[in-house]
Scaffold this motif. Structure first.
Motif, mmCIF file in Angstrom:
data_model
loop_
_atom_site.group_PDB
_atom_site.id
_atom_site.type_symbol
_atom_site.label_atom_id
_atom_site.label_comp_id
_atom_site.label_asym_id
_atom_site.label_seq_id
_atom_site.Cartn_x
_atom_site.Cartn_y
_atom_site.Cartn_z
ATOM 1 N N LEU A 8 0.829 -1.031 -0.015
ATOM 2 C CA LEU A 8 -0.058 -0.004 -0.063
ATOM 3 C C LEU A 8 0.869 1.218 0.027
ATOM 4 C CD1 LEU A 8 -2.851 -0.919 2.404
ATOM 5 C CD2 LEU A 8 -3.253 -0.008 -0.048
ATOM 6 N N SER A 9 1.994 1.131 0.684
ATOM 7 C CA SER A 9 3.046 2.530 0.672
ATOM 8 C C SER A 9 3.342 2.596 -0.928
ATOM 9 C CB SER A 9 4.312 2.073 1.519
ATOM 10 O OG SER A 9 3.819 2.009 2.970
ATOM 11 N N ALA A 10 3.770 1.401 -1.605
ATOM 12 C CA ALA A 10 3.991 1.982 -2.832
ATOM 13 C C ALA A 10 2.982 2.384 -3.732
ATOM 14 C CB ALA A 10 4.474 0.467 -3.651
ATOM 15 N N MET A 11 1.602 1.892 -3.391
ATOM 16 C CA MET A 11 0.464 2.259 -4.102
ATOM 17 C C MET A 11 0.348 3.785 -3.919
ATOM 18 S SD MET A 11 -1.604 1.265 -6.339
ATOM 19 C CE MET A 11 -1.418 2.559 -7.191
ATOM 20 N N VAL A 12 0.459 4.234 -2.585
ATOM 21 C CA VAL A 12 0.227 5.605 -2.025
ATOM 22 C C VAL A 12 1.448 6.699 -2.672
ATOM 23 C CG1 VAL A 12 0.427 7.063 -0.159
ATOM 24 C CG2 VAL A 12 -1.009 5.005 -0.039
ATOM 25 N N SER A 13 2.694 5.853 -2.741
ATOM 26 C CA SER A 13 3.757 6.828 -3.358
ATOM 27 C C SER A 13 3.426 7.137 -4.842
ATOM 28 C CB SER A 13 4.981 5.972 -3.249
ATOM 29 O OG SER A 13 5.551 5.619 -1.926
ATOM 30 N N MET A 14 3.010 6.299 -5.622
ATOM 31 C CA MET A 14 2.567 6.516 -6.812
ATOM 32 C C MET A 14 1.399 7.531 -7.207
ATOM 33 S SD MET A 14 2.855 2.732 -8.768
ATOM 34 C CE MET A 14 2.242 1.650 -7.913
ATOM 35 N N MET A 15 0.403 7.429 -6.201
ATOM 36 C CA MET A 15 -0.772 8.195 -6.372
ATOM 37 C C MET A 15 -0.383 9.510 -6.133
ATOM 38 S SD MET A 15 -3.415 5.700 -4.374
ATOM 39 C CE MET A 15 -4.833 7.046 -4.659
ATOM 40 N N ASN A 16 0.632 9.853 -5.087
ATOM 41 C CA ASN A 16 0.807 10.985 -4.686
ATOM 42 C C ASN A 16 1.978 11.706 -5.552
ATOM 43 O OD1 ASN A 16 -0.595 11.437 -2.349
ATOM 44 N ND2 ASN A 16 0.917 10.173 -1.330
ATOM 45 N N TRP A 17 2.804 10.756 -6.103
ATOM 46 C CA TRP A 17 3.707 11.481 -7.313
ATOM 47 C C TRP A 17 2.856 11.863 -8.420
ATOM 48 C CZ3 TRP A 17 5.705 11.223 -12.143
ATOM 49 C CH2 TRP A 17 6.882 11.786 -12.450
ATOM 50 N N MET A 18 1.870 11.175 -8.785
ATOM 51 C CA MET A 18 1.378 11.478 -10.221
ATOM 52 C C MET A 18 0.329 12.621 -9.904
ATOM 53 S SD MET A 18 0.988 10.570 -13.199
ATOM 54 C CE MET A 18 0.632 12.118 -14.023
ATOM 55 N N ARG A 19 -0.326 12.756 -8.482
ATOM 56 C CA ARG A 19 -1.026 13.967 -8.255
ATOM 57 C C ARG A 19 -0.368 15.312 -8.313
ATOM 58 N NH1 ARG A 19 -5.974 14.486 -5.975
ATOM 59 N NH2 ARG A 19 -6.293 12.997 -7.408
ATOM 60 N N ARG A 20 1.109 15.134 -7.775
ATOM 61 C CA ARG A 20 1.807 16.296 -7.859
ATOM 62 C C ARG A 20 2.149 16.783 -9.409
ATOM 63 N NH1 ARG A 20 5.047 19.250 -4.356
ATOM 64 N NH2 ARG A 20 3.220 19.036 -3.153
ATOM 65 N N THR A 21 2.413 15.850 -10.185
ATOM 66 C CA THR A 21 2.628 15.940 -11.702
ATOM 67 C C THR A 21 1.463 16.591 -12.301
ATOM 68 O OG1 THR A 21 4.133 13.961 -11.901
ATOM 69 C CG2 THR A 21 3.542 14.920 -13.859
ATOM 70 N N VAL A 22 0.165 16.203 -11.833
ATOM 71 C CA VAL A 22 -1.055 16.972 -12.500
ATOM 72 C C VAL A 22 -0.975 18.548 -12.088
ATOM 73 C CG1 VAL A 22 -3.442 16.822 -12.457
ATOM 74 C CG2 VAL A 22 -2.110 14.574 -12.881
ATOM 75 N N LEU A 23 -0.686 18.440 -10.820
ATOM 76 C CA LEU A 23 -0.897 19.856 -10.362
ATOM 77 C C LEU A 23 0.142 20.716 -10.978
ATOM 78 C CD1 LEU A 23 -1.232 19.489 -6.433
ATOM 79 C CD2 LEU A 23 -2.992 19.827 -8.103
ATOM 80 N N MET A 24 1.437 20.338 -11.429
ATOM 81 C CA MET A 24 2.357 20.938 -12.127
ATOM 82 C C MET A 24 1.776 21.593 -13.395
ATOM 83 S SD MET A 24 5.789 18.699 -11.824
ATOM 84 C CE MET A 24 6.376 19.337 -13.058
ATOM 85 N N SER A 25 0.829 20.758 -14.003
ATOM 86 C CA SER A 25 0.443 21.145 -15.355
ATOM 87 C C SER A 25 -0.399 22.193 -15.222
ATOM 88 C CB SER A 25 -0.155 20.088 -16.171
ATOM 89 O OG SER A 25 0.690 18.955 -16.354
#
Length: 206
Positions: free
Chosen positions: A48-65
């Motif tokens: 679940l930690s790996a999944m949460v890591s991916m979710m949060n990384w991708m969310r920040r990438t969306v916010l950058m856009s």
């Protein structure tokens, strides 16, 4: 702010992307952890930690856009078959909400309470109706929806373990699909629409 500086920003609370864009994610439950180091996260089991890591990384990438986008930009329709950036952001929140209902409440896909369909259904479907209805809102409106569902996702995932993540739904529409695949799809889905958002922002600026 360039990509490297933005990604390496240590706080999970979303920073002001511009003077007009301040994300409501400042109370993120894993703020302060390095986004680029996937792995253990406080309160989550290993997978679940790996999944949460991916979710949060991708969310920040969306916010950058979204840096610097105005309400007019969010409502921009490139052609008669396009969706606006604002509609796609609401769509991302809607998709995550329906995966919550499916995986946290064990609801069959499409078997949603009427209130959930009313709140999230138009954005989930996108298309002509969404183009007509989803507009005239500032960025904060869409960010609040994204954070509403994400905060609930993270809280619910913290109540579960890796056995739950690997549980397989034998009757899912794609065929046998485990919760890990479903939530990875939420991440992949954000990546897909992030590409569309970037495409539209380039069209807006030309």
């Amino acid at each position: 702010m360039n990509r490297r500086k933005f990604i390496n920003y240590s706080s999970m609370g979303a920073a002001a992307l511009s003077s007009r864009i301040i994300s409501p994610m400042s109370e993120h439950p894993i703020q302060g952890e390095n986004l680029n180091v996937f792995g253990p996260r406080s309160g989550y089991t290993p997978h679940l930690s790996a999944m949460v890591s991916m979710m949060n990384w991708m969310r920040r990438t969306v916010l950058m856009s979204l840096n610097g986008l105005t309400q007019k930009d969010l409502d921009y329709i490139h052609d008669e078959d396009s969706n606006s950036i604002g509609a796609m952001l609401w769509h991302l929140a809607s998709t995550e909400r329906f995966y919550q209902l499916n995986t946290f409440e064990n609801r069959r896909w499409g078997d949603w309470p009427a209130g959930e369909n009313e709140k999230w259904g138009i954005a989930m479907s996108l298309g002509a109706r969404a183009r007509a209805v989803i507009k005239d809102q500032p960025l904060e409106f869409y960010l609040e929806k994204l954070e509403e569902v994400r905060a609930y996702t993270l809280a619910e995932l913290a109540k579960r373990d890796d056995d739950w993540l690997f549980y397989t739904d034998e009757d899912f529409g794609w065929g046998p699909t485990n919760n890990y695949c479903k939530w990875f799809h939420v991440v992949e889905h954000e990546s897909n629409h992030n590409g569309q958002i970037k495409y539209l922002t380039k069209r807006i600026s030309t």
